[in-house]
Design a protein around this motif. Structure first.
Motif, PDB file in Angstrom:
ATOM      1  N   PRO A 101       0.822  -1.216   0.000  1.00  0.00           N
ATOM      2  CA  PRO A 101       0.000   0.000   0.000  1.00  0.00           C
ATOM      3  C   PRO A 101       0.857   1.267   0.000  1.00  0.00           C
ATOM      4  N   PRO A 102       0.278   2.365  -0.492  1.00  0.00           N
ATOM      5  CA  PRO A 102       1.014   3.638  -0.541  1.00  0.00           C
ATOM      6  C   PRO A 102       1.362   4.146   0.860  1.00  0.00           C
ATOM      7  N   ALA A 103       2.334   5.047   0.915  1.00  0.00           N
ATOM      8  CA  ALA A 103       2.551   5.814   2.146  1.00  0.00           C
ATOM      9  C   ALA A 103       1.278   6.629   2.395  1.00  0.00           C
ATOM     10  N   ARG A 104       1.065   7.036   3.645  1.00  0.00           N
ATOM     11  CA  ARG A 104      -0.226   7.660   3.939  1.00  0.00           C
ATOM     12  C   ARG A 104      -0.182   8.368   5.280  1.00  0.00           C
ATOM     13  N   GLU A 105      -1.052   9.363   5.423  1.00  0.00           N
ATOM     14  CA  GLU A 105      -1.388   9.832   6.763  1.00  0.00           C
ATOM     15  C   GLU A 105      -2.892   9.965   6.843  1.00  0.00           C
ATOM     16  N   THR A 106      -3.406   9.844   8.067  1.00  0.00           N
ATOM     17  CA  THR A 106      -4.839  10.041   8.299  1.00  0.00           C
ATOM     18  C   THR A 106      -4.981  11.106   9.376  1.00  0.00           C
ATOM     19  N   VAL A 107      -5.778  12.102   9.061  1.00  0.00           N
ATOM     20  CA  VAL A 107      -5.905  13.259   9.946  1.00  0.00           C
ATOM     21  C   VAL A 107      -7.382  13.524  10.217  1.00  0.00           C
ATOM     22  N   GLU A 108      -7.710  13.749  11.478  1.00  0.00           N
ATOM     23  CA  GLU A 108      -9.086  14.169  11.800  1.00  0.00           C
ATOM     24  C   GLU A 108      -9.172  15.683  11.677  1.00  0.00           C
ATOM     25  N   VAL A 109     -10.203  16.132  10.986  1.00  0.00           N
ATOM     26  CA  VAL A 109     -10.392  17.572  10.772  1.00  0.00           C
ATOM     27  C   VAL A 109     -11.789  17.968  11.240  1.00  0.00           C
ATOM     28  N   SER A 110     -11.977  19.247  11.504  1.00  0.00           N
ATOM     29  CA  SER A 110     -13.270  19.664  12.065  1.00  0.00           C
ATOM     30  C   SER A 110     -14.386  19.686  11.026  1.00  0.00           C
ATOM     31  N   ARG A 111     -14.046  20.067   9.809  1.00  0.00           N
ATOM     32  CA  ARG A 111     -15.062  20.066   8.748  1.00  0.00           C
ATOM     33  C   ARG A 111     -14.417  19.797   7.404  1.00  0.00           C
ATOM     34  N   LEU A 112     -15.236  19.287   6.490  1.00  0.00           N
ATOM     35  CA  LEU A 112     -14.791  19.039   5.118  1.00  0.00           C
ATOM     36  C   LEU A 112     -15.826  19.631   4.165  1.00  0.00           C
ATOM     37  N   PRO A 113     -15.423  19.881   2.913  1.00  0.00           N
ATOM     38  CA  PRO A 113     -16.374  20.442   1.956  1.00  0.00           C
ATOM     39  C   PRO A 113     -17.659  19.610   1.887  1.00  0.00           C
ATOM     40  N   LYS A 114     -18.773  20.287   1.796  1.00  0.00           N
ATOM     41  CA  LYS A 114     -20.109  19.665   1.706  1.00  0.00           C
ATOM     42  C   LYS A 114     -20.412  18.786   2.917  1.00  0.00           C
ATOM     43  N   ASN A 115     -19.693  19.047   4.004  1.00  0.00           N
ATOM     44  CA  ASN A 115     -19.902  18.317   5.259  1.00  0.00           C
ATOM     45  C   ASN A 115     -19.756  16.803   5.117  1.00  0.00           C
ATOM     46  N   VAL A 116     -18.872  16.381   4.197  1.00  0.00           N
ATOM     47  CA  VAL A 116     -18.643  14.942   4.052  1.00  0.00           C
ATOM     48  C   VAL A 116     -17.848  14.430   5.251  1.00  0.00           C
ATOM     49  N   ASN A 117     -17.767  13.122   5.356  1.00  0.00           N
ATOM     50  CA  ASN A 117     -17.053  12.500   6.483  1.00  0.00           C
ATOM     51  C   ASN A 117     -15.640  12.081   6.148  1.00  0.00           C
ATOM     52  N   VAL A 118     -15.342  11.979   4.840  1.00  0.00           N
ATOM     53  CA  VAL A 118     -14.004  11.553   4.448  1.00  0.00           C
ATOM     54  C   VAL A 118     -13.625  12.185   3.113  1.00  0.00           C
ATOM     55  N   GLU A 119     -12.377  12.606   3.015  1.00  0.00           N
ATOM     56  CA  GLU A 119     -11.813  13.113   1.756  1.00  0.00           C
ATOM     57  C   GLU A 119     -10.425  12.485   1.614  1.00  0.00           C
ATOM     58  N   ILE A 120     -10.101  12.060   0.404  1.00  0.00           N
ATOM     59  CA  ILE A 120      -8.801  11.403   0.179  1.00  0.00           C
ATOM     60  C   ILE A 120      -8.127  12.011  -1.044  1.00  0.00           C
ATOM     61  N   SER A 121      -6.871  12.389  -0.885  1.00  0.00           N
ATOM     62  CA  SER A 121      -6.077  12.842  -2.031  1.00  0.00           C
ATOM     63  C   SER A 121      -4.917  11.871  -2.203  1.00  0.00           C
ATOM     64  N   CYS A 122      -4.325  11.860  -3.372  1.00  0.00           N
ATOM     65  CA  CYS A 122      -3.169  10.985  -3.546  1.00  0.00           C
ATOM     66  C   CYS A 122      -2.226  11.451  -4.641  1.00  0.00           C
ATOM     67  N   ILE A 123      -1.093  10.809  -4.666  1.00  0.00           N
ATOM     68  CA  ILE A 123      -0.060  11.065  -5.669  1.00  0.00           C
ATOM     69  C   ILE A 123       0.277   9.721  -6.305  1.00  0.00           C
ATOM     70  N   ALA A 124       0.345   9.718  -7.625  1.00  0.00           N
ATOM     71  CA  ALA A 124       0.703   8.494  -8.341  1.00  0.00           C
ATOM     72  C   ALA A 124       1.900   8.800  -9.224  1.00  0.00           C
ATOM     73  N   ALA A 125       2.662   7.775  -9.507  1.00  0.00           N
ATOM     74  CA  ALA A 125       3.858   7.987 -10.333  1.00  0.00           C
ATOM     75  C   ALA A 125       4.097   6.788 -11.224  1.00  0.00           C
ATOM     76  N   LYS A 126       4.573   7.068 -12.428  1.00  0.00           N
ATOM     77  CA  LYS A 126       5.016   6.004 -13.331  1.00  0.00           C
ATOM     78  C   LYS A 126       6.493   5.787 -13.057  1.00  0.00           C
ATOM     79  N   ILE A 127       6.797   4.697 -12.368  1.00  0.00           N
ATOM     80  CA  ILE A 127       8.191   4.444 -11.988  1.00  0.00           C
ATOM     81  C   ILE A 127       8.895   3.707 -13.121  1.00  0.00           C
TER      82      ILE A 127
END
Ligand SMILES: C=C(N)C(=O)O
Length: 127
Positions: A101-127
């Motif tokens: 699995p990719p490297a990762r961090e998980t952070v609790e935040v007070s609010r997210l856009p549209k009041n969702v419960n989870v948002e995930i961003s990532c970086i991909a690379a062609k090695i």
């Protein structure tokens, strides 16, 4: 150096001034995805498991549009509104990254856009 903006109708349109993803020199930077349905623009948030799968489906669509896939993902950032959802998010998320699995961090935040419960961003690379 090359820079390419990724925009696909298979994933939700950006809800602010950002691109779904930007590719620079075979590295793809994906904006945070939330559980918006690409077509209906409705939130998929019956429960955190379903919501996380909807986020991952959107990430997959952006990756695919750029010619990448989950095995190319090297780093993710997960933002949750409630760290009590950690186990359920991990169970859903983990289905997409069964090996190395990719490297990762998980952070609790007070609010997210549209009041969702989870948002995930990532970086991909062609090695
Ligand atoms: C949903 C987002 N990625 C944003 O608002 O930045």
């Amino acid at each position: 150096m090359s820079k390419k903006i990724i925009l696909t109708e298979e994933a939700p349109k950006p809800i602010g001034p950002y691109s779904q993803a930007v590719e620079v020199n075979k590295v793809l930077y994906l904006s945070g995805q939330i559980a918006l349905d690409a077509e209906s623009r409705e939130l998929i948030n019956e429960n955190i498991t379903e919501e996380t799968h909807a986020v991952m489906k959107n990430i997959e669509a952006v990756l695919r549009a750029a010619g990448y896939g989950f095995p190319d993902v090297i780093k993710c950032s997960i933002f949750v509104r409630n760290m009590d959802d950690f186990t359920a998010v991990n169970e859903a998320y983990g289905q997409y990254f069964k090996i190395d699995p990719p490297a990762r961090e998980t952070v609790e935040v007070s609010r997210l856009p549209k009041n969702v419960n989870v948002e995930i961003s990532c970086i991909a690379a062609k090695i």
